[in-house]
Motif scaffolding. Structure first.
Motif, PDB file in Angstrom:
ATOM      1  N   GLY A  35       0.794  -1.225   0.000  1.00 24.35           N
ATOM      2  CA  GLY A  35       0.000   0.000   0.000  1.00 24.35           C
ATOM      3  C   GLY A  35       0.820   1.265   0.000  1.00 24.35           C
ATOM      4  O   GLY A  35       0.312   2.345   0.282  1.00 24.35           O
ATOM      5  N   MET A  36       2.111   1.144  -0.297  1.00 26.62           N
ATOM      6  CA  MET A  36       2.958   2.336  -0.294  1.00 26.62           C
ATOM      7  C   MET A  36       2.935   3.034  -1.644  1.00 26.62           C
ATOM      8  O   MET A  36       2.718   2.409  -2.677  1.00 26.62           O
ATOM      9  N   ASP A  37       3.187   4.330  -1.612  1.00 27.78           N
ATOM     10  CA  ASP A  37       3.332   5.122  -2.812  1.00 27.78           C
ATOM     11  C   ASP A  37       4.807   5.023  -3.225  1.00 27.78           C
ATOM     12  O   ASP A  37       5.681   5.359  -2.436  1.00 27.78           O
ATOM     13  N   VAL A  38       5.084   4.511  -4.427  1.00 27.43           N
ATOM     14  CA  VAL A  38       6.469   4.210  -4.805  1.00 27.43           C
ATOM     15  C   VAL A  38       6.939   5.079  -5.969  1.00 27.43           C
ATOM     16  O   VAL A  38       6.266   5.192  -6.983  1.00 27.43           O
ATOM     17  N   THR A  39       8.103   5.689  -5.784  1.00 27.10           N
ATOM     18  CA  THR A  39       8.747   6.459  -6.849  1.00 27.10           C
ATOM     19  C   THR A  39      10.075   5.809  -7.190  1.00 27.10           C
ATOM     20  O   THR A  39      10.898   5.560  -6.302  1.00 27.10           O
ATOM     21  N   MET A  40      10.275   5.506  -8.477  1.00 29.57           N
ATOM     22  CA  MET A  40      11.573   5.004  -8.938  1.00 29.57           C
ATOM     23  C   MET A  40      12.151   6.021  -9.913  1.00 29.57           C
ATOM     24  O   MET A  40      11.504   6.386 -10.895  1.00 29.57           O
ATOM     25  N   PHE A  41      13.356   6.476  -9.611  1.00 32.04           N
ATOM     26  CA  PHE A  41      14.032   7.483 -10.422  1.00 32.04           C
ATOM     27  C   PHE A  41      15.201   6.791 -11.121  1.00 32.04           C
ATOM     28  O   PHE A  41      16.180   6.417 -10.487  1.00 32.04           O
ATOM     29  N   PHE A  42      15.071   6.593 -12.435  1.00 32.74           N
ATOM     30  CA  PHE A  42      16.072   5.836 -13.191  1.00 32.74           C
ATOM     31  C   PHE A  42      17.099   6.776 -13.796  1.00 32.74           C
ATOM     32  O   PHE A  42      16.738   7.706 -14.522  1.00 32.74           O
ATOM     33  N   THR A  43      18.362   6.507 -13.505  1.00 33.60           N
ATOM     34  CA  THR A  43      19.407   7.353 -14.033  1.00 33.60           C
ATOM     35  C   THR A  43      20.585   6.518 -14.532  1.00 33.60           C
ATOM     36  O   THR A  43      20.770   5.380 -14.117  1.00 33.60           O
ATOM     37  N   PHE A  44      21.316   7.082 -15.440  1.00 37.10           N
ATOM     38  CA  PHE A  44      22.501   6.477 -16.067  1.00 37.10           C
ATOM     39  C   PHE A  44      22.267   5.030 -16.498  1.00 37.10           C
ATOM     40  O   PHE A  44      21.385   4.773 -17.299  1.00 37.10           O
ATOM     41  N   TRP A  45      23.001   4.068 -15.977  1.00 37.71           N
ATOM     42  CA  TRP A  45      22.860   2.692 -16.465  1.00 37.71           C
ATOM     43  C   TRP A  45      21.475   2.120 -16.180  1.00 37.71           C
ATOM     44  O   TRP A  45      21.039   1.164 -16.827  1.00 37.71           O
ATOM     45  N   GLY A  46      20.800   2.718 -15.220  1.00 35.16           N
ATOM     46  CA  GLY A  46      19.461   2.256 -14.856  1.00 35.16           C
ATOM     47  C   GLY A  46      18.420   2.528 -15.935  1.00 35.16           C
ATOM     48  O   GLY A  46      17.377   1.876 -15.965  1.00 35.16           O
ATOM     49  N   LEU A  47      18.706   3.486 -16.823  1.00 31.79           N
ATOM     50  CA  LEU A  47      17.700   3.859 -17.836  1.00 31.79           C
ATOM     51  C   LEU A  47      17.269   2.685 -18.711  1.00 31.79           C
ATOM     52  O   LEU A  47      16.131   2.614 -19.149  1.00 31.79           O
ATOM     53  N   GLY A 114       1.081   0.363 -10.283  1.00 27.36           N
ATOM     54  CA  GLY A 114       1.016   1.810 -10.118  1.00 27.36           C
ATOM     55  C   GLY A 114       2.279   2.439  -9.568  1.00 27.36           C
ATOM     56  O   GLY A 114       2.243   3.557  -9.033  1.00 27.36           O
ATOM     57  N   VAL A 115       3.411   1.732  -9.688  1.00 31.62           N
ATOM     58  CA  VAL A 115       4.695   2.321  -9.283  1.00 31.62           C
ATOM     59  C   VAL A 115       5.012   3.486 -10.232  1.00 31.62           C
ATOM     60  O   VAL A 115       4.862   3.364 -11.442  1.00 31.62           O
ATOM     61  N   ASN A 116       5.399   4.620  -9.664  1.00 25.90           N
ATOM     62  CA  ASN A 116       5.710   5.808 -10.466  1.00 25.90           C
ATOM     63  C   ASN A 116       7.154   5.754 -10.929  1.00 25.90           C
ATOM     64  O   ASN A 116       8.064   5.785 -10.112  1.00 25.90           O
ATOM     65  N   MET A 117       7.343   5.665 -12.249  1.00 22.53           N
ATOM     66  CA  MET A 117       8.700   5.560 -12.796  1.00 22.53           C
ATOM     67  C   MET A 117       9.033   6.808 -13.597  1.00 22.53           C
ATOM     68  O   MET A 117       8.235   7.252 -14.416  1.00 22.53           O
ATOM     69  N   TYR A 118      10.235   7.309 -13.345  1.00 23.88           N
ATOM     70  CA  TYR A 118      10.688   8.516 -14.032  1.00 23.88           C
ATOM     71  C   TYR A 118      12.092   8.300 -14.574  1.00 23.88           C
ATOM     72  O   TYR A 118      12.940   7.727 -13.904  1.00 23.88           O
ATOM     73  N   GLY A 119      12.346   8.816 -15.780  1.00 20.38           N
ATOM     74  CA  GLY A 119      13.703   8.879 -16.288  1.00 20.38           C
ATOM     75  C   GLY A 119      14.341  10.173 -15.815  1.00 20.38           C
ATOM     76  O   GLY A 119      13.664  11.178 -15.639  1.00 20.38           O
ATOM     77  N   VAL A 142      12.175  13.853 -15.163  1.00 18.66           N
ATOM     78  CA  VAL A 142      12.317  14.835 -14.091  1.00 18.66           C
ATOM     79  C   VAL A 142      13.794  14.983 -13.732  1.00 18.66           C
ATOM     80  O   VAL A 142      14.650  14.267 -14.273  1.00 18.66           O
ATOM     81  N   GLY A 143      14.084  15.905 -12.824  1.00 20.20           N
ATOM     82  CA  GLY A 143      15.461  16.123 -12.389  1.00 20.20           C
ATOM     83  C   GLY A 143      15.634  15.802 -10.921  1.00 20.20           C
ATOM     84  O   GLY A 143      14.724  15.297 -10.265  1.00 20.20           O
ATOM     85  N   VAL A 144      16.814  16.136 -10.413  1.00 19.03           N
ATOM     86  CA  VAL A 144      17.167  15.752  -9.049  1.00 19.03           C
ATOM     87  C   VAL A 144      16.310  16.490  -8.022  1.00 19.03           C
ATOM     88  O   VAL A 144      16.031  15.962  -6.945  1.00 19.03           O
ATOM     89  N   GLY A 145      15.873  17.705  -8.375  1.00 18.70           N
ATOM     90  CA  GLY A 145      15.043  18.472  -7.445  1.00 18.70           C
ATOM     91  C   GLY A 145      13.745  17.738  -7.149  1.00 18.70           C
ATOM     92  O   GLY A 145      13.321  17.624  -5.990  1.00 18.70           O
ATOM     93  N   PHE A 146      13.140  17.214  -8.212  1.00 21.13           N
ATOM     94  CA  PHE A 146      11.893  16.457  -8.063  1.00 21.13           C
ATOM     95  C   PHE A 146      12.143  15.230  -7.207  1.00 21.13           C
ATOM     96  O   PHE A 146      11.376  14.924  -6.289  1.00 21.13           O
ATOM     97  N   PHE A 147      13.249  14.529  -7.505  1.00 22.03           N
ATOM     98  CA  PHE A 147      13.532  13.324  -6.718  1.00 22.03           C
ATOM     99  C   PHE A 147      13.736  13.660  -5.248  1.00 22.03           C
ATOM    100  O   PHE A 147      13.236  12.973  -4.365  1.00 22.03           O
ATOM    101  N   LEU A 148      14.500  14.733  -4.994  1.00 18.41           N
ATOM    102  CA  LEU A 148      14.789  15.087  -3.595  1.00 18.41           C
ATOM    103  C   LEU A 148      13.529  15.459  -2.826  1.00 18.41           C
ATOM    104  O   LEU A 148      13.396  15.131  -1.644  1.00 18.41           O
ATOM    105  N   LEU A 149      12.601  16.122  -3.509  1.00 20.11           N
ATOM    106  CA  LEU A 149      11.332  16.440  -2.851  1.00 20.11           C
ATOM    107  C   LEU A 149      10.607  15.150  -2.482  1.00 20.11           C
ATOM    108  O   LEU A 149      10.121  14.985  -1.356  1.00 20.11           O
ATOM    109  N   LYS A 150      10.565  14.206  -3.441  1.00 22.67           N
ATOM    110  CA  LYS A 150       9.932  12.909  -3.166  1.00 22.67           C
ATOM    111  C   LYS A 150      10.652  12.199  -2.015  1.00 22.67           C
ATOM    112  O   LYS A 150      10.029  11.579  -1.158  1.00 22.67           O
TER     113      LYS A 150
END
Lengths: 160, 80
Positions: A35-47, A114-119, A142-150
């Motif tokens: 039941g958690m709200d999940v954000t995954m921020f994919f960067t570099f090799w993770g893309l 419903g996991v929120n995925m962002y490049g 999105v950028g690092v600012g968005f991730f840091l807020l999350k």
């Protein structure tokens, strides 16, 4: 806390290694199920984990990267025991035998849950991977600012 | 054990590994009414820890979690 007082998880996925991606998606799917709200921020090799099997790259280096580190999540190799693709094959066999879900299936389940995925916009620019190279369900970059807020709002933060 | 509990949904989780037993219970909990009970049978020993943790996190209740031979049988009650 995220929306509606739900607990939330914010995760950076920098690795494109098969084993680490397994960890990332198992945790993400587990969290979504809890039941958690999940954000995954994919960067570099993770893309590549959220990429379709399409060619990318505009410049010479971008195309070279797209060729040498191309394909999709099914091309990921284990961080150890890789042996030029043999490791992937071997772990694939072993996991299949033990009835573990395939990595791409876990990723698709995450979208379904419903996991929120962002490049990461900056990595996408550098590596010349456009948004339309990603699978359906990946949100606008999105950028690092968005991730840091999350991450600030999240109860659990992970870097993989 | 809880033989007197009315089961609304049977869930076969045999052969599934982490995190799927928990994910399947989560996906199916809304298929029973509030107060309803799922009887889930898993073979992954990890589910013995995960399903109670899931219930605690989501505000549902595990009425019982028992090992029966090679299987793990859960009675999960939907509370909300």
């Amino acid at each position: 806390m995220g929306d509606e007082g739900k607990k939330s998880l914010a995760m950076v996925v920098m690795s494109g290694d098969m084993d680490k991606l397994f960890g990332a998606f198992i945790i993400a799917n587990g969290a979504a199920a809890m039941g958690m709200d999940v954000t995954m921020f994919f960067t570099f090799w993770g893309l590549r984990a959220i990429k379709k099997d399409v060619r990318t790259g505009k410049t010479f280096f971008g195309k070279m990267l797209g060729t040498m580190y191309g394909g999709d999540i099914t091309k990921s190799n284990p961080s150890k025991f890789s042996f030029g693709g043999m490791g992937r094959w071997m772990f694939g066999k072993m996991m299949g035998k033990h009835n573990v879900q395939k990595l791409n299936e876990m990723r698709d389940l995450a979208v379904q849950l419903g996991v929120n995925m962002y490049g990461c916009q900056m990595s996408m620019d550098v590596m010349e991977i456009p948004q339309d190279a990603f699978i359906d369900g990946v949100k606008e970059p999105v950028g690092v600012g968005f991730f840091l807020l999350k991450a600030q709002e999240a109860d659990v933060q992970l870097f993989i | 054990m809880s033989d007197d509990v009315k089961v609304d949904l049977e869930l076969d989780l045999k052969g599934l590994l982490c995190p799927l037993p928990m994910v399947k219970v989560s996906q199916n909990i809304t298929n029973v009414p509030v107060g309803g009970v799922i009887r889930a049978v898993a073979t992954d020993p990890g589910a013995m820890a995960d399903i109670p943790a899931w219930a605690q996190s989501t505000g549902n209740e595990v009425l019982s979690a028992e090992k029966e031979g090679a299987e793990f049988v859960f009675l999960v009650k939907r509370l909300k």
